[in-house]
Design an enzyme around this catalytic site. Structure first.
Site, mmCIF file in Angstrom:
data_model
loop_
_atom_site.group_PDB
_atom_site.id
_atom_site.type_symbol
_atom_site.label_atom_id
_atom_site.label_comp_id
_atom_site.label_asym_id
_atom_site.label_seq_id
_atom_site.Cartn_x
_atom_site.Cartn_y
_atom_site.Cartn_z
ATOM 1 N N ASN A 168 -2.965 -8.375 0.155
ATOM 2 C CA ASN A 168 -3.892 -9.071 -0.745
ATOM 3 C C ASN A 168 -4.166 -8.274 -2.016
ATOM 4 O O ASN A 168 -4.935 -8.697 -2.876
ATOM 5 C CB ASN A 168 -5.213 -9.395 -0.029
ATOM 6 C CG ASN A 168 -6.031 -8.162 0.310
ATOM 7 O OD1 ASN A 168 -5.556 -7.029 0.156
ATOM 8 N ND2 ASN A 168 -7.257 -8.368 0.780
ATOM 9 N N ASN B 171 -4.862 -12.008 14.289
ATOM 10 C CA ASN B 171 -3.852 -12.878 13.688
ATOM 11 C C ASN B 171 -2.436 -12.340 13.890
ATOM 12 O O ASN B 171 -1.497 -13.095 14.166
ATOM 13 C CB ASN B 171 -4.146 -13.080 12.197
ATOM 14 C CG ASN B 171 -5.333 -14.000 11.962
ATOM 15 O OD1 ASN B 171 -5.616 -14.883 12.765
ATOM 16 N ND2 ASN B 171 -6.054 -13.798 10.871
ATOM 17 N N LYS C 98 2.631 -12.920 19.811
ATOM 18 C CA LYS C 98 2.693 -13.672 21.072
ATOM 19 C C LYS C 98 3.533 -14.942 20.906
ATOM 20 O O LYS C 98 4.388 -15.250 21.744
ATOM 21 C CB LYS C 98 1.267 -14.032 21.516
ATOM 22 C CG LYS C 98 1.196 -14.904 22.755
ATOM 23 C CD LYS C 98 -0.246 -15.329 23.019
ATOM 24 C CE LYS C 98 -0.306 -16.364 24.145
ATOM 25 N NZ LYS C 98 -1.673 -16.892 24.335
ATOM 26 N N GLY D 140 0.813 -1.208 0.000
ATOM 27 C CA GLY D 140 0.000 0.000 0.000
ATOM 28 C C GLY D 140 0.847 1.259 0.000
ATOM 29 O O GLY D 140 2.079 1.203 -0.080
ATOM 30 N N THR E 137 -2.010 11.655 5.961
ATOM 31 C CA THR E 137 -0.669 11.550 5.391
ATOM 32 C C THR E 137 -0.791 11.543 3.872
ATOM 33 O O THR E 137 -1.765 11.016 3.328
ATOM 34 C CB THR E 137 0.026 10.267 5.888
ATOM 35 O OG1 THR E 137 -0.010 10.244 7.320
ATOM 36 C CG2 THR E 137 1.470 10.207 5.427
ATOM 37 N N GLY F 138 -3.696 -2.129 -2.126
ATOM 38 C CA GLY F 138 -2.264 -2.060 -2.423
ATOM 39 C C GLY F 138 -2.015 -2.358 -3.889
ATOM 40 O O GLY F 138 -2.854 -2.962 -4.562
ATOM 41 N N TYR G 243 -14.734 1.401 9.592
ATOM 42 C CA TYR G 243 -13.317 1.739 9.717
ATOM 43 C C TYR G 243 -13.004 2.259 11.124
ATOM 44 O O TYR G 243 -12.117 1.761 11.805
ATOM 45 C CB TYR G 243 -12.939 2.777 8.663
ATOM 46 C CG TYR G 243 -11.474 3.143 8.642
ATOM 47 C CD1 TYR G 243 -10.517 2.220 8.231
ATOM 48 C CD2 TYR G 243 -11.050 4.414 9.012
ATOM 49 C CE1 TYR G 243 -9.168 2.554 8.209
ATOM 50 C CE2 TYR G 243 -9.708 4.757 8.980
ATOM 51 C CZ TYR G 243 -8.770 3.825 8.582
ATOM 52 O OH TYR G 243 -7.436 4.155 8.560
ATOM 53 N N LYS H 44 -10.892 0.025 13.864
ATOM 54 C CA LYS H 44 -9.597 0.460 14.382
ATOM 55 C C LYS H 44 -9.627 0.613 15.905
ATOM 56 O O LYS H 44 -8.639 0.340 16.593
ATOM 57 C CB LYS H 44 -9.183 1.783 13.729
ATOM 58 C CG LYS H 44 -8.787 1.652 12.258
ATOM 59 C CD LYS H 44 -7.495 0.891 12.095
ATOM 60 C CE LYS H 44 -6.963 0.988 10.670
ATOM 61 N NZ LYS H 44 -5.686 0.254 10.500
#
Length: 308
Positions: free
Chosen positions: A32, A97, A103, A10, A173, A36, A143, A147
């Protein structure tokens, strides 16, 4: 180090991959390619320290890595609203995931959160301690709330399983490799101006945003991951505040041509003000943006010329 970057093809991810490869790290880029683009990382594909894996973070994955940057998620309203259920799955299941992997292999993980967690803020500028003013059932909620939930997961994994987290809240950004049709204001204005179209300003154009050039943001990422004083959340963005009208006028000035400004109705839940309080980043990282808007916008326009 061996570093995993999800969403690595991306806009932000590809610039981060550049930086990490340049510093000598081995980089595994997972994407995926929903938003991107392989073109963003084409120059890295032959590099011995770079590996691209086409994979969706919703599905489990295993890598042996020292650090993880989780940047996987559509980040512009047209893209994240295109399939809202998929968007919230990407934020929540992707975080689960990534945190599960962190972890297992004891990796430090940076979660790319967003200024959208503040919603339409009633506090200005927004400090990290502000809990936000978010609509949980609106068009943008997939979204925003995705988040917010990812942040919750990070802190629960940190408290319960001692996962070494870093949570960064990214403010607007911009820079080269932005998707030309991502619906964000900087790319919208540049594409419209380069094509000789009028620039679309929503509402009266007095709503404000702060614009951080991509190189400055990536520097903040790297510094945040290197320090051990705080896990965050930490705002990263440019505290310089500009109205949409000011941005439109500057874009027309830099591109040239005869574009004018036209007004359209304001979308629902569109924040009126957005400006980061970067006191924590200044204190802990010694970081603040260095690229002025006019200079960064000039570089971004140069990238878009010939591409639209």
């Amino acid at each position: 180090m061996r570093i995993l970057v999800t969403g690595g093809a991306g806009f932000l991810g590809s610039h981060l991959c550049d930086r990490l490869v340049r510093e000598g790290h081995e980089v595994v880029c997972v994407d995926n390619l929903f938003t991107g683009q392989k073109a963003n990382i084409a120059h890295l594909l032959a590099h011995p320290n770079f590996e691209f894996v086409r994979h969706d973070v919703i599905d489990p994955f295993k890598f042996e890595v020292d650090q993880i940057y989780n940047l996987a998620c559509p980040a512009s309203p047209p893209h994240y609203q295109y399939n809202p259920i998929k968007t919230i799955k990407t934020s929540v299941m992707g975080a689960i995931n990534c945190l599960g992997l962190a972890k297992r292999v004891r990796a430090r993980i940076l979660q790319a959160s967003t200024s959208e967690v503040y919603g339409d803020p009633t506090v200005h500028p927004q400090p990290e301690a502000y809990w936000g003013n978010v609509n949980p059932i609106g068009r943008r909620s997939c979204y925003d709330e995705g988040k917010r939930c990812a942040e919750t997961l990070c802190f629960d994994y940190h408290r319960e399983n001692k996962v070494d987290i870093r949570v960064v809240r990214i403010f607007n950004t911009y820079g080269p490799r932005m998707h030309p049709h991502d619906g964000r204001v900087v790319s919208n204005f540049i594409v419209q101006a380069l094509q000789g179209q009028d620039l679309t300003v929503y509402g009266d154009g007095q709503q404000t945003r702060s614009f951080c050039y991509v190189d400055d943001l990536i520097e903040g990422f790297v510094r945040f991951m290197a320090q051990t004083e705080t896990v965050g959340p930490m705002n990263l963005g440019n505290p310089g505040e500009f109205t949409m009208l000011e941005l439109a006028e500057l874009t027309i000035k830099l591109v040239g041509g005869r574009s004018k400004i036209v007004h359209r109705p304001l979308p629902s839940d569109d924040p009126k003000q957005r400006q980061p309080d970067i006191g924590l980043a200044r204190k802990v990282l010694g970081w603040e943006p260095r690229v002025p808007l006019e200079e960064g916008l000039g570089r971004t326009i140069a990238y878009f010329r010939g591409r639209v």
